[in-house]
Motif scaffolding. Structure first.
Motif, PDB file in Angstrom:
ATOM      1  N   THR A  19       8.713   4.713 -22.519  1.00  0.00           N
ATOM      2  CA  THR A  19       7.818   5.787 -22.089  1.00  0.00           C
ATOM      3  C   THR A  19       7.274   5.512 -20.699  1.00  0.00           C
ATOM      4  N   SER A  20       6.884   4.287 -20.466  1.00  0.00           N
ATOM      5  CA  SER A  20       6.368   3.891 -19.158  1.00  0.00           C
ATOM      6  C   SER A  20       7.421   4.096 -18.070  1.00  0.00           C
ATOM      7  N   ALA A  21       8.666   3.729 -18.362  1.00  0.00           N
ATOM      8  CA  ALA A  21       9.755   3.887 -17.389  1.00  0.00           C
ATOM      9  C   ALA A  21      10.014   5.367 -17.097  1.00  0.00           C
ATOM     10  N   ALA A  22       9.915   6.215 -18.119  1.00  0.00           N
ATOM     11  CA  ALA A  22      10.104   7.656 -17.901  1.00  0.00           C
ATOM     12  C   ALA A  22       9.030   8.193 -16.962  1.00  0.00           C
ATOM     13  N   ARG A  23       7.799   7.764 -17.177  1.00  0.00           N
ATOM     14  CA  ARG A  23       6.705   8.203 -16.287  1.00  0.00           C
ATOM     15  C   ARG A  23       6.883   7.651 -14.877  1.00  0.00           C
ATOM     16  N   GLN A  24       7.325   6.415 -14.788  1.00  0.00           N
ATOM     17  CA  GLN A  24       7.537   5.790 -13.477  1.00  0.00           C
ATOM     18  C   GLN A  24       8.681   6.483 -12.727  1.00  0.00           C
ATOM     19  N   LEU A  25       9.756   6.805 -13.435  1.00  0.00           N
ATOM     20  CA  LEU A  25      10.864   7.515 -12.791  1.00  0.00           C
ATOM     21  C   LEU A  25      10.405   8.896 -12.330  1.00  0.00           C
ATOM     22  N   ALA A  26       9.601   9.561 -13.141  1.00  0.00           N
ATOM     23  CA  ALA A  26       9.057  10.865 -12.742  1.00  0.00           C
ATOM     24  C   ALA A  26       8.272  10.736 -11.446  1.00  0.00           C
ATOM     25  N   ALA A  27       7.401   9.730 -11.365  1.00  0.00           N
ATOM     26  CA  ALA A  27       6.589   9.529 -10.152  1.00  0.00           C
ATOM     27  C   ALA A  27       7.473   9.228  -8.945  1.00  0.00           C
ATOM     28  N   THR A  28       8.532   8.461  -9.148  1.00  0.00           N
ATOM     29  CA  THR A  28       9.449   8.133  -8.058  1.00  0.00           C
ATOM     30  C   THR A  28      10.166   9.383  -7.568  1.00  0.00           C
ATOM     31  N   LEU A  29      10.610  10.227  -8.477  1.00  0.00           N
ATOM     32  CA  LEU A  29      11.276  11.473  -8.083  1.00  0.00           C
ATOM     33  C   LEU A  29      10.337  12.367  -7.283  1.00  0.00           C
ATOM     34  N   GLU A  33      10.312  13.751  -3.340  1.00  0.00           N
ATOM     35  CA  GLU A  33      10.528  15.205  -3.329  1.00  0.00           C
ATOM     36  C   GLU A  33      11.893  15.592  -3.886  1.00  0.00           C
ATOM     37  N   LEU A  34      12.256  14.963  -4.989  1.00  0.00           N
ATOM     38  CA  LEU A  34      13.513  15.242  -5.665  1.00  0.00           C
ATOM     39  C   LEU A  34      13.257  16.062  -6.921  1.00  0.00           C
ATOM     40  N   ARG A  35      14.026  17.096  -7.095  1.00  0.00           N
ATOM     41  CA  ARG A  35      13.939  17.931  -8.292  1.00  0.00           C
ATOM     42  C   ARG A  35      14.579  17.194  -9.469  1.00  0.00           C
ATOM     43  N   LEU A  36      13.919  17.245 -10.608  1.00  0.00           N
ATOM     44  CA  LEU A  36      14.486  16.710 -11.850  1.00  0.00           C
ATOM     45  C   LEU A  36      15.355  17.777 -12.492  1.00  0.00           C
ATOM     46  N   VAL A  37      16.582  17.428 -12.814  1.00  0.00           N
ATOM     47  CA  VAL A  37      17.464  18.256 -13.639  1.00  0.00           C
ATOM     48  C   VAL A  37      17.681  17.463 -14.917  1.00  0.00           C
ATOM     49  N   TYR A  38      17.488  18.112 -16.057  1.00  0.00           N
ATOM     50  CA  TYR A  38      17.633  17.375 -17.333  1.00  0.00           C
ATOM     51  C   TYR A  38      17.976  18.363 -18.434  1.00  0.00           C
ATOM     52  N   GLY A  39      18.067  17.863 -19.656  1.00  0.00           N
ATOM     53  CA  GLY A  39      18.550  18.639 -20.788  1.00  0.00           C
ATOM     54  C   GLY A  39      17.635  19.704 -21.350  1.00  0.00           C
ATOM     55  N   GLY A  40      16.466  19.912 -20.763  1.00  0.00           N
ATOM     56  CA  GLY A  40      15.605  21.039 -21.143  1.00  0.00           C
ATOM     57  C   GLY A  40      14.761  20.863 -22.387  1.00  0.00           C
ATOM     58  N   GLY A  41      14.743  19.684 -22.974  1.00  0.00           N
ATOM     59  CA  GLY A  41      13.990  19.482 -24.206  1.00  0.00           C
ATOM     60  C   GLY A  41      12.539  19.095 -23.964  1.00  0.00           C
ATOM     61  N   ASN A  42      11.734  19.277 -25.007  1.00  0.00           N
ATOM     62  CA  ASN A  42      10.311  18.902 -24.927  1.00  0.00           C
ATOM     63  C   ASN A  42       9.989  17.731 -25.854  1.00  0.00           C
ATOM     64  N   VAL A  43      11.022  16.991 -26.260  1.00  0.00           N
ATOM     65  CA  VAL A  43      10.837  15.875 -27.194  1.00  0.00           C
ATOM     66  C   VAL A  43      11.318  14.573 -26.557  1.00  0.00           C
ATOM     67  N   GLY A  44      10.823  13.461 -27.068  1.00  0.00           N
ATOM     68  CA  GLY A  44      11.276  12.151 -26.656  1.00  0.00           C
ATOM     69  C   GLY A  44      11.076  11.874 -25.180  1.00  0.00           C
ATOM     70  N   LEU A  45      11.937  10.994 -24.633  1.00  0.00           N
ATOM     71  CA  LEU A  45      11.847  10.654 -23.217  1.00  0.00           C
ATOM     72  C   LEU A  45      12.099  11.885 -22.350  1.00  0.00           C
ATOM     73  N   MET A  46      12.910  12.816 -22.869  1.00  0.00           N
ATOM     74  CA  MET A  46      13.176  14.055 -22.125  1.00  0.00           C
ATOM     75  C   MET A  46      11.874  14.806 -21.846  1.00  0.00           C
ATOM     76  N   GLY A  47      11.101  15.011 -22.870  1.00  0.00           N
ATOM     77  CA  GLY A  47       9.841  15.733 -22.709  1.00  0.00           C
ATOM     78  C   GLY A  47       8.841  14.970 -21.864  1.00  0.00           C
ATOM     79  N   ILE A  48       8.828  13.651 -22.016  1.00  0.00           N
ATOM     80  CA  ILE A  48       7.877  12.811 -21.264  1.00  0.00           C
ATOM     81  C   ILE A  48       8.152  12.891 -19.768  1.00  0.00           C
ATOM     82  N   ILE A  49       9.414  12.731 -19.374  1.00  0.00           N
ATOM     83  CA  ILE A  49       9.711  12.747 -17.942  1.00  0.00           C
ATOM     84  C   ILE A  49       9.472  14.135 -17.345  1.00  0.00           C
ATOM     85  N   ALA A  50       9.831  15.190 -18.074  1.00  0.00           N
ATOM     86  CA  ALA A  50       9.610  16.550 -17.573  1.00  0.00           C
ATOM     87  C   ALA A  50       8.120  16.831 -17.416  1.00  0.00           C
ATOM     88  N   ASP A  51       7.339  16.499 -18.428  1.00  0.00           N
ATOM     89  CA  ASP A  51       5.890  16.729 -18.366  1.00  0.00           C
ATOM     90  C   ASP A  51       5.253  15.972 -17.212  1.00  0.00           C
TER      91      ASP A  51
END
Length: 193
Positions: A19-29, A33-51
């Motif tokens: 979870t921490s790594a997902a948040r850290q990757l989000a902050a790095t993106l 100024e990089l757009r996140l493209v991902y699988g569109g889910g709101n669960v698990g690491l997918m939802g964490i990084i998008a949020d």
């Protein structure tokens, strides 16, 4: 580089490092100024990084098959959400919308997505960088197996270079941004070993 596709689990995993790594990757993106493209889910690491990307003011594009959207796992608060017919369309559109790929910890689906874009690169279908965020040694066994695959004559040494790996988000992103295309020839010859 304007967008990065992130493959990751629909589960958060069992340790807080994921979870921490997902948040850290989000902050790095967002920082870059990089757009996140991902699988569109709101669960698990997918939802964490998008949020987290959204919370930090970044842009998020999700791509999800209608069947998963109908099961109410689709994230409805994204910058952009594409609803497609099936998994094949999902992966093709995610690849089309992305300038690079990063696989975080995940399950079979994450591995399948990672290996598909690696195969496409190996065959010369794209020249986009592919990264593996090796959180807490999650992918150590996979990296060892890929080395073994090469040693056994099923993977050229230069094909191993297609997959960039690091355990830190910032250094992984830097490696992706400075990636030089690996010349690829599909077939392994005995002289390659």
């Amino acid at each position: 580089m304007k967008s990065v596709c992130v493959y990751c689990g629909a589960s958060p995993g069992i340790t807080p490092e994921y979870t921490s790594a997902a948040r850290q990757l989000a902050a790095t993106l967002v920082k870059h100024e990089l757009r996140l493209v991902y699988g569109g889910g709101n669960v698990g690491l997918m939802g964490i990084i998008a949020d987290e990307v959204l919370k930090l003011g970044g842009q998020v594009t999700g791509v999800i098959p209608k069947a998963l959207m109908d099961k109410e796992v689709g994230h409805i608060g994204l910058t952009e959400l594409h609803i497609v017919n099936n998994m094949h369309e999902r992966k093709a559109l995610m690849a089309q919308l992305s300038d690079a790929f990063i696989a975080m910890p995940g399950g079979i689906g994450t591995l399948e997505e990672l290996f598909e874009v690696m195969t496409w690169a190996q065959l010369g279908f794209h020249e986009k960088p592919i990264g593996l965020l090796n959180v807490n040694g999650f992918y150590d066994g996979l990296l060892q197996f890929l080395q073994h695959t090469g040693e056994q004559g099923f993977l050229r040494a230069n094909h191993l270079e297609i997959l960039i790996h690091d355990n830190q988000t910032e250094s992984l992103l830097q490696k992706l941004q400075t990636y030089k295309v690996v010349p690829t020839t599909k077939w392994v010859q005995s002289s390659d070993l």
